[in-house]
Design a protein around this motif. Structure first.
Motif, PDB file in Angstrom:
ATOM      1  N   ASP A 295       0.814  -1.225   0.000  1.00 52.50           N
ATOM      2  CA  ASP A 295       0.000   0.000   0.000  1.00 52.50           C
ATOM      3  C   ASP A 295       0.847   1.275   0.000  1.00 52.50           C
ATOM      4  O   ASP A 295       0.604   2.215   0.773  1.00 52.50           O
ATOM      5  N   GLY A 296       1.857   1.293  -0.850  1.00 54.68           N
ATOM      6  CA  GLY A 296       2.669   2.495  -0.971  1.00 54.68           C
ATOM      7  C   GLY A 296       3.651   2.717   0.155  1.00 54.68           C
ATOM      8  O   GLY A 296       4.179   3.826   0.307  1.00 54.68           O
ATOM      9  N   LYS A 297       3.924   1.674   0.925  1.00 56.69           N
ATOM     10  CA  LYS A 297       4.863   1.789   2.051  1.00 56.69           C
ATOM     11  C   LYS A 297       5.888   0.650   1.978  1.00 56.69           C
ATOM     12  O   LYS A 297       5.606  -0.416   1.432  1.00 56.69           O
ATOM     13  N   THR A 298       7.050   0.897   2.561  1.00 58.80           N
ATOM     14  CA  THR A 298       8.083  -0.125   2.714  1.00 58.80           C
ATOM     15  C   THR A 298       8.228  -0.439   4.194  1.00 58.80           C
ATOM     16  O   THR A 298       8.379   0.473   5.019  1.00 58.80           O
ATOM     17  N   TYR A 299       8.165  -1.727   4.516  1.00 50.83           N
ATOM     18  CA  TYR A 299       8.296  -2.179   5.903  1.00 50.83           C
ATOM     19  C   TYR A 299       9.748  -2.562   6.163  1.00 50.83           C
ATOM     20  O   TYR A 299      10.346  -3.337   5.412  1.00 50.83           O
TER      21      TYR A 299
ATOM     22  N   PRO B 146      10.433   1.617  21.077  1.00 52.50           N
ATOM     23  CA  PRO B 146       9.797   1.092  19.869  1.00 52.50           C
ATOM     24  C   PRO B 146       8.719   2.001  19.292  1.00 52.50           C
ATOM     25  O   PRO B 146       8.365   1.857  18.110  1.00 52.50           O
ATOM     26  N   ASP B 147       8.192   2.926  20.083  1.00 56.19           N
ATOM     27  CA  ASP B 147       7.133   3.798  19.578  1.00 56.19           C
ATOM     28  C   ASP B 147       7.611   5.233  19.310  1.00 56.19           C
ATOM     29  O   ASP B 147       6.809   6.133  19.097  1.00 56.19           O
ATOM     30  N   ASP B 148       8.931   5.431  19.268  1.00 59.32           N
ATOM     31  CA  ASP B 148       9.475   6.768  19.054  1.00 59.32           C
ATOM     32  C   ASP B 148       9.785   6.964  17.566  1.00 59.32           C
ATOM     33  O   ASP B 148      10.894   6.687  17.102  1.00 59.32           O
ATOM     34  N   VAL B 149       8.809   7.457  16.831  1.00 59.52           N
ATOM     35  CA  VAL B 149       8.964   7.637  15.387  1.00 59.52           C
ATOM     36  C   VAL B 149      10.099   8.602  15.073  1.00 59.52           C
ATOM     37  O   VAL B 149      10.899   8.366  14.151  1.00 59.52           O
TER      38      VAL B 149
ATOM     39  N   VAL C 260       9.869   8.201   7.840  1.00 63.36           N
ATOM     40  CA  VAL C 260       9.281   7.168   8.684  1.00 63.36           C
ATOM     41  C   VAL C 260       7.847   7.555   9.031  1.00 63.36           C
ATOM     42  O   VAL C 260       7.580   8.676   9.480  1.00 63.36           O
ATOM     43  N   LEU C 261       6.925   6.609   8.831  1.00 59.25           N
ATOM     44  CA  LEU C 261       5.507   6.879   9.059  1.00 59.25           C
ATOM     45  C   LEU C 261       5.013   6.367  10.407  1.00 59.25           C
ATOM     46  O   LEU C 261       4.290   7.057  11.122  1.00 59.25           O
ATOM     47  N   GLU C 262       5.376   5.150  10.759  1.00 55.21           N
ATOM     48  CA  GLU C 262       4.896   4.541  12.010  1.00 55.21           C
ATOM     49  C   GLU C 262       5.881   3.455  12.440  1.00 55.21           C
ATOM     50  O   GLU C 262       6.679   2.964  11.635  1.00 55.21           O
TER      51      GLU C 262
END
Length: 435
Positions: free
Chosen positions: A321-325, A338-341, A357-359
């Motif tokens: 969906d237009g993102k790279t993991y 782990p939640d510090d974008v 970085v998105l999420e």
């Protein structure tokens, strides 16, 4: 209320699942007790950011005989990670962009120098305690060996970061023997060792294999049952107590808790002083693994940063969906959340400047009291002063887990090996021997 079993297995990670299956196949009545609400231990396939992602242990390889046998037994295949098209790395002073082959070539000579004695020290890699030469070098640190190699500053920076990644921890007290053991398992070829670490996943995820082992077992599985005490009653009996007031008795008990969570269990009588010392010293896998997405389906990449960065390694895994993991690893779980974008963004941009970085997502394994660590990597002296003692039972109490495997310690393979060893020891009524 007390419930009676032939064997109680504490922990439903791969060591516990394997041991419970083997014992149930032999006709034993087995209780498999798990403090979490799931099986898998330090492996955990869970939905995050719209995909099922491996939050813990992930990769397997055909050089790992125990996990390979299990995959073959249940007809489970492999899911290769994507081949990276680009690479970037920190040479100690600046970021460099090139190909993955260039990065491997830069690491090749330093790693060959570092690990050239792997088969000399460990001629039988799955029997490390039989090595006549390991005691000569077990007190030597990996960092000291890297510092002594005839390398350029750039080569040393890359090599230090590479092994910081492998240890998922800091190298000051890292055992040189731990690095040699890993490479000896792939016949002295560090590139195959690295391939085993981050290339082939289990088709359907680690959950597919864990579920298959459990389905092949006839055990009483108890979730959300936190064991607080194990009391030896006589040479062939023990009682297991849980936080909710239940008690289980058995002829034998297998404890698969990671080294850093063994201290949560009150053993009576207390474990011998050598086991206690090993638990107190702990090990070095105290880093982090963080998943995140970046904007755009960009070509797959690999990146190796500085050893002291909050995240020093990145590997892209999926497009959706237009993102790279992407997966990121760092040596200190408390250096980045782990939640510090923003922190992930700041570190990644040192190597991939245009990435957005998105999420982010991850699990704080070091702060999880049921693990207290990521994958186990040994301190200096552990092999010759601790491993054998941790492998030995305390009366009817046996120990298993990736932390105390003879072979692929720190991997799913090592957990399975250790579970098999503990189960066989019970069934043959003798102390564990190498699997």
């Amino acid at each position: 209320m007390t419930e009676k079993y032939d064997t109680v297995v504490i922990g439903a990670g791969f060591a516990g699942l394997t041991a419970a299956r083997e014992l149930s196949h032999a006709g034993q009545r087995v209780a498999l007790i798990e403090a979490r609400d799931r099986i898998g231990g330090r492996t955990w396939l869970a939905e995050r950011m719209g995909l099922n992602l491996e939050l813990g242990g992930t990769w397997v390889h055909w050089t790992q005989p125990f996990v390979w046998a299990e995959l073959t037994r249940y007809g489970i295949g492999l899911a290769p990670s994507p081949t990276p098209q680009t690479a970037s790395w920190w040479n100690g002073t600046e970021a460099v962009v090139g190909s993955p082959d260039e990065l491997l070539e830069l690491l090749d000579h330093p790693n060959q120098l570092l690990t050239q004695r792997s088969r000399e020290i460990f001629p039988e890699p799955f029997a490390p305690l039989t090595s006549e030469r390991s005691a000569d070098v077990d007190e030597e640190s990996l960092a000291a060996h890297i510092a002594a190699l005839p390398l350029t500053d750039a080569q040393r920076a890359l090599l230090t970061s590479f092994w910081t990644l492998n240890f998922n921890g800091k190298l000051g007290d890292a055992a040189y023997t731990q690095a040699l053991r890993w490479v000896a398992l792939t016949n002295g070829d560090w590139k195959v060792t690295f391939e085993a670490c981050a290339t082939y996943k289990i088709a359907g995820g680690t959950k597919a294999l864990a579920d298959a082992i459990l389905a092949d077992s006839d055990v009483d599985l108890l979730f959300n049952t936190d064991v607080t005490a194990v009391c030896t009653r006589d040479r062939r009996g023990a009682a297991v107590s849980s936080a909710d007031g239940r008690e289980f008795t058995a002829d034998d008990v297998i404890v698969t808790a990671p080294l850093h969570s063994l201290g949560r269990i009150d053993f009576q009588p207390p474990l011998d002083t050598r086991k206690q010392a090993a638990v107190k010293a702990g090990q070095l896998g105290l880093g982090t693994k963080i998943w995140f997405t970046i904007d755009g389906e960009r070509p797959h990449f690999v990146a190796l940063g500085g050893a002291d960065w909050p995240l020093n390694f990145f590997q892209s895994e999926y497009h959706r969906d237009g993102k790279t993991y992407v997966i990121g690893f760092g040596s200190d779980a408390h250096a980045i959340s782990p939640d510090d974008v923003e922190a992930v963004q700041a570190t990644l941009r040192r190597l991939v400047p245009d990435a957005v970085v998105l999420e982010t997502a991850g699990h704080a394994w070091v702060d999880d009291e049921l693990s207290g660590e990521t994958w186990p990597m040994h301190r200096t002296g552990y092999l010759t002063t601790s491993l054998a003692h941790l492998q030995q039972p305390a009366g009817p109490i046996h120990f298993a887990g990736s932390d105390i495997a003879d072979g692929w310690g720190g991997f799913i393979d090592g957990a399975i090996e250790s579970g098999l060893t503990a189960a066989r020891a019970i069934l043959t009524n003798r102390a564990p021997v190498p699997a």
